[in-house]
Design a protein around this motif. Structure first.
Motif, PDB file in Angstrom:
ATOM      1  N   UNK A 166      31.217  43.668   5.462  1.00 41.76           N
ATOM      2  CA  UNK A 166      32.139  43.748   4.405  1.00 41.76           C
ATOM      3  C   UNK A 166      33.464  43.326   4.782  1.00 41.76           C
ATOM      4  N   UNK A 167      34.421  42.872   3.875  1.00 38.53           N
ATOM      5  CA  UNK A 167      35.748  42.428   4.216  1.00 38.53           C
ATOM      6  C   UNK A 167      36.449  43.300   4.918  1.00 38.53           C
ATOM      7  N   UNK A 168      36.248  44.742   4.454  1.00 33.15           N
ATOM      8  CA  UNK A 168      37.367  45.812   5.079  1.00 33.15           C
ATOM      9  C   UNK A 168      36.576  46.441   6.557  1.00 33.15           C
ATOM     10  N   UNK A 169      35.318  45.902   6.417  1.00 30.74           N
ATOM     11  CA  UNK A 169      34.967  46.226   7.904  1.00 30.74           C
ATOM     12  C   UNK A 169      35.463  45.222   8.821  1.00 30.74           C
ATOM     13  N   UNK A 170      35.356  43.979   8.656  1.00 29.74           N
ATOM     14  CA  UNK A 170      35.697  42.983   9.211  1.00 29.74           C
ATOM     15  C   UNK A 170      37.090  43.084   9.717  1.00 29.74           C
ATOM     16  N   UNK A 171      38.127  43.684   8.847  1.00 31.85           N
ATOM     17  CA  UNK A 171      39.554  44.141   9.059  1.00 31.85           C
ATOM     18  C   UNK A 171      39.684  44.949  10.075  1.00 31.85           C
ATOM     19  N   UNK A 172      38.704  46.128  10.014  1.00 27.47           N
ATOM     20  CA  UNK A 172      38.620  47.319  11.055  1.00 27.47           C
ATOM     21  C   UNK A 172      38.378  46.670  12.428  1.00 27.47           C
ATOM     22  N   UNK A 173      37.306  45.617  12.665  1.00 19.23           N
ATOM     23  CA  UNK A 173      37.006  44.774  13.835  1.00 19.23           C
ATOM     24  C   UNK A 173      38.455  44.371  14.325  1.00 19.23           C
ATOM     25  N   UNK A 174      38.847  43.648  13.269  1.00 21.54           N
ATOM     26  CA  UNK A 174      40.192  42.776  13.751  1.00 21.54           C
ATOM     27  C   UNK A 174      41.373  43.725  14.292  1.00 21.54           C
ATOM     28  N   UNK A 175      41.438  44.869  13.638  1.00 17.61           N
ATOM     29  CA  UNK A 175      42.387  46.070  14.321  1.00 17.61           C
ATOM     30  C   UNK A 175      42.032  46.350  15.693  1.00 17.61           C
ATOM     31  N   UNK A 176      40.751  46.730  15.695  1.00 16.72           N
ATOM     32  CA  UNK A 176      40.199  47.128  17.186  1.00 16.72           C
ATOM     33  C   UNK A 176      40.541  45.999  18.344  1.00 16.72           C
ATOM     34  N   UNK A 177      40.170  44.712  17.999  1.00 15.99           N
ATOM     35  CA  UNK A 177      40.625  43.745  18.787  1.00 15.99           C
ATOM     36  C   UNK A 177      41.814  43.524  19.156  1.00 15.99           C
ATOM     37  N   UNK A 178      42.795  43.580  18.126  1.00 17.45           N
ATOM     38  CA  UNK A 178      44.294  43.593  18.175  1.00 17.45           C
ATOM     39  C   UNK A 178      44.851  44.526  19.186  1.00 17.45           C
ATOM     40  N   UNK A 179      44.076  45.841  19.034  1.00 16.93           N
ATOM     41  CA  UNK A 179      44.828  46.850  19.987  1.00 16.93           C
ATOM     42  C   UNK A 179      44.491  46.400  21.596  1.00 16.93           C
ATOM     43  N   UNK A 180      43.129  45.864  21.989  1.00 14.06           N
ATOM     44  CA  UNK A 180      43.002  45.716  23.127  1.00 14.06           C
ATOM     45  C   UNK A 180      43.806  44.518  23.440  1.00 14.06           C
ATOM     46  N   UNK A 181      44.215  43.439  22.574  1.00 15.43           N
ATOM     47  CA  UNK A 181      45.105  42.391  23.120  1.00 15.43           C
ATOM     48  C   UNK A 181      46.410  42.895  23.358  1.00 15.43           C
ATOM     49  N   UNK A 182      46.796  43.821  22.663  1.00 15.47           N
ATOM     50  CA  UNK A 182      48.128  44.423  22.748  1.00 15.47           C
ATOM     51  C   UNK A 182      48.115  45.046  24.226  1.00 15.47           C
ATOM     52  N   UNK A 183      46.854  45.778  24.494  1.00 17.35           N
ATOM     53  CA  UNK A 183      46.997  46.286  25.841  1.00 17.35           C
ATOM     54  C   UNK A 183      46.828  45.472  26.881  1.00 17.35           C
ATOM     55  N   UNK A 184      46.248  43.992  26.794  1.00 15.32           N
ATOM     56  CA  UNK A 184      46.437  43.205  27.833  1.00 15.32           C
ATOM     57  C   UNK A 184      47.894  42.749  27.989  1.00 15.32           C
ATOM     58  N   UNK A 185      48.330  42.550  26.905  1.00 14.51           N
ATOM     59  CA  UNK A 185      50.152  42.333  27.016  1.00 14.51           C
ATOM     60  C   UNK A 185      50.700  43.413  27.991  1.00 14.51           C
ATOM     61  N   UNK A 186      50.488  44.603  27.568  1.00 13.17           N
ATOM     62  CA  UNK A 186      51.136  45.711  28.365  1.00 13.17           C
ATOM     63  C   UNK A 186      50.684  45.697  29.760  1.00 13.17           C
ATOM     64  N   UNK A 187      49.646  45.095  29.957  1.00 16.04           N
ATOM     65  CA  UNK A 187      49.122  45.049  31.528  1.00 16.04           C
ATOM     66  C   UNK A 187      49.383  43.850  32.276  1.00 16.04           C
ATOM     67  N   UNK A 188      50.384  42.885  31.359  1.00 16.51           N
ATOM     68  CA  UNK A 188      50.883  41.585  31.931  1.00 16.51           C
ATOM     69  C   UNK A 188      49.676  40.696  32.185  1.00 16.51           C
ATOM     70  N   UNK A 189      48.497  40.826  31.494  1.00 16.23           N
ATOM     71  CA  UNK A 189      47.547  39.864  31.640  1.00 16.23           C
ATOM     72  C   UNK A 189      47.566  38.958  30.446  1.00 16.23           C
ATOM     73  N   UNK A 190      48.443  38.831  29.528  1.00 18.25           N
ATOM     74  CA  UNK A 190      48.755  37.986  28.518  1.00 18.25           C
ATOM     75  C   UNK A 190      50.076  37.922  28.050  1.00 18.25           C
ATOM     76  N   UNK A 191      50.750  36.654  27.860  1.00 17.25           N
ATOM     77  CA  UNK A 191      51.972  36.723  27.491  1.00 17.25           C
ATOM     78  C   UNK A 191      52.251  37.084  26.085  1.00 17.25           C
ATOM     79  N   UNK A 192      53.029  37.959  25.558  1.00 17.32           N
ATOM     80  CA  UNK A 192      53.546  38.400  24.140  1.00 17.32           C
ATOM     81  C   UNK A 192      53.369  37.220  23.340  1.00 17.32           C
ATOM     82  N   UNK A 193      54.020  36.122  23.726  1.00 17.21           N
ATOM     83  CA  UNK A 193      54.159  35.007  22.743  1.00 17.21           C
ATOM     84  C   UNK A 193      52.912  34.178  22.478  1.00 17.21           C
ATOM     85  N   UNK A 194      51.671  34.657  23.358  1.00 20.59           N
ATOM     86  CA  UNK A 194      50.429  34.126  23.051  1.00 20.59           C
ATOM     87  C   UNK A 194      49.523  34.834  22.390  1.00 20.59           C
ATOM     88  N   UNK A 195      49.984  36.093  21.716  1.00 19.89           N
ATOM     89  CA  UNK A 195      49.179  37.038  20.804  1.00 19.89           C
ATOM     90  C   UNK A 195      48.950  36.187  19.742  1.00 19.89           C
TER      91      UNK A 195
END
Length: 405
Positions: A166-195
């Motif tokens: 469902x479209x809302x389920x997909x949105x939930x998966x994206x929110x979770x994935x975004x959270x771990x991408x933001x964590x990677x940025x905080x750990x300096x594993x990914x540049x913020x402009x690469x988000x």
């Protein structure tokens, strides 16, 4: 059985020689013990024997968080592998070792490690984040940091849509994935402009709460089943139990005899919500003329640890509810969460007290409860339209001639 954790101070009797003793975490399961170092050495004066922790509150908090890391790893590992032993902690200890090369750490490995390092997450949240992780790995077994682009998110989105999510389920998966991408940025594993989520838009669609009116719920209550339809009957009863109590599926599924409180007035239920961590008490003998208590007694096991609604996983009960909906001639989209929404709307119909509904459903915000108020107002408005439409006088089509003799 869950692992039992406790702190152990100076197990190796080092204070006499070195002046300080090591604080360790003892993990106990099925008669076996393992000890894990916190790398923290304290003097006897710094240790509180009575409370079995450090006297300094900040140090004590740090020790609790370390135990929380072990607990969360256990929860994640059980959710993924369906079993757990003390030997499995070797995977956790391995994850704590710093990667020799940052570029050797994949994003999927980073995601997996972070799942075990967040003691603040509720158990149910860890499970949902694990589901997202599994879907990500199904899309691409190993995701590198350089893979995280706008095109990658588009392809992942298409993959989930093709799986029928469902479209809302997909949105939930994206929110979770975004959270771990933001964590990677905080750990300096990914540049913020690469988000990649800087430009990728998350899309949802409004959904109406699916709930049953009292007469619809009654039709489900009146269903009769053959001896060969025991699973259908249990799914129906589990659904109705939540209609009467407002329990989420995870809490209904986790019910065991030890959570039942027996009083002179009747049975009650004392439990800790898996999603919110809040404790609650339900007087089953009071709710809906004792209907949930009767269901409870129908399935109540003799042993404490046995689930009352054994085998009724979310996927299974939702599949069976589709069959039940056809049998009872109610909305064919019927799913388990509709039981909680049915409880909320029915309780508001009976009481007119939105605050009571909010407390019973453990909503932290009033806005979560307002949807039940709006749903009932809509039902009442539709009923009023039908009444006054039926009783309204017929329109005068005679025009000006109707006034002539």
């Amino acid at each position: 059985m869950k692992v039992k954790y406790e702190l152990v101070f100076d197990r190796k009797k080092e204070i006499q020689k070195k002046g300080k003793g090591l604080v360790q975490i003892q993990a106990y399961l099925d008669g076996a013990r393992r000890y894990f170092s916190t790398r923290l050495h304290l003097t006897q004066k710094e240790w509180d024997d009575k409370k079995n922790t450090a006297k300094d509150p900040y140090t004590a908090r740090m020790l609790r968080e370390k135990i929380g890391e072990f607990e969360n790893f256990e929860i994640h590992y059980r959710a993924t592998h369906k079993k757990f032993s003390l030997d499995d902690f070797k995977h956790f200890l391995k994850s704590l070792k710093p990667a020799k090369k940052v570029d050797a750490l994949s994003f999927t490995e980073f995601y997996r490690q972070q799942l075990a390092k967040q003691p603040q997450l509720a158990k149910a949240t860890i499970v949902t984040h694990t589901v997202t992780f599994n879907n990500l790995c199904a899309f691409k077994k190993q995701v590198e940091f350089e893979d995280l682009t706008y095109s990658f998110l588009q392809d992942f989105d298409i993959f989930l849509r093709k799986k029928g999510k469902h479209i809302n389920t997909i949105e939930k998966y994206h929110r979770h994935l975004r959270k771990y991408i933001n964590l990677a940025i905080l750990h300096d594993l990914l540049a913020e402009d690469k988000n990649p989520y800087r430009k990728f838009k998350l899309v949802t669609e409004p959904t109406d709460a699916l709930f049953l009116l009292p007469e619809q719920r009654k039709r489900i209550e009146m269903l009769e089943f053959t001896p060969e339809q025991k699973e259908l009957e249990m799914a129906r009863d589990m659904f109705l139990f939540s209609c009467y109590t407002g329990l989420r599926h995870c809490d209904s599924y986790a019910l065991t005899r030890e959570k039942v409180v027996f009083t002179e007035e009747g049975e009650g239920l004392k439990y800790q919500s898996i999603k919110t961590g809040k404790w609650d008490y339900k007087p089953l003998f009071l709710l809906f003329d004792g209907a949930p208590a009767r269901i409870l007694n129908k399935y109540l096991p003799q042993r404490n640890k046995v689930r009352i609604f054994k085998g009724m996983s979310s996927q299974k009960v939702n599949k069976l509810l589709k069959i039940i909906a056809v049998m009872a001639d109610v909305d064919p989209r019927l799913y388990f969460k509709a039981s909680r929404d049915t409880f909320g709307t029915n309780l508001y119909m009976l009481s007119g007290d939105a605050k009571l509904v909010q407390l019973q459903l453990q909503h932290s915000k009033r806005e979560q409860t307002d949807k039940y108020v709006h749903a009932i107002e809509q039902v009442q408005n539709e009923a009023l339209k039908k009444i006054f439409k039926q009783n309204s006088p017929p329109a005068n089509d005679g025009g000006a001639e109707s006034g002539q003799d």
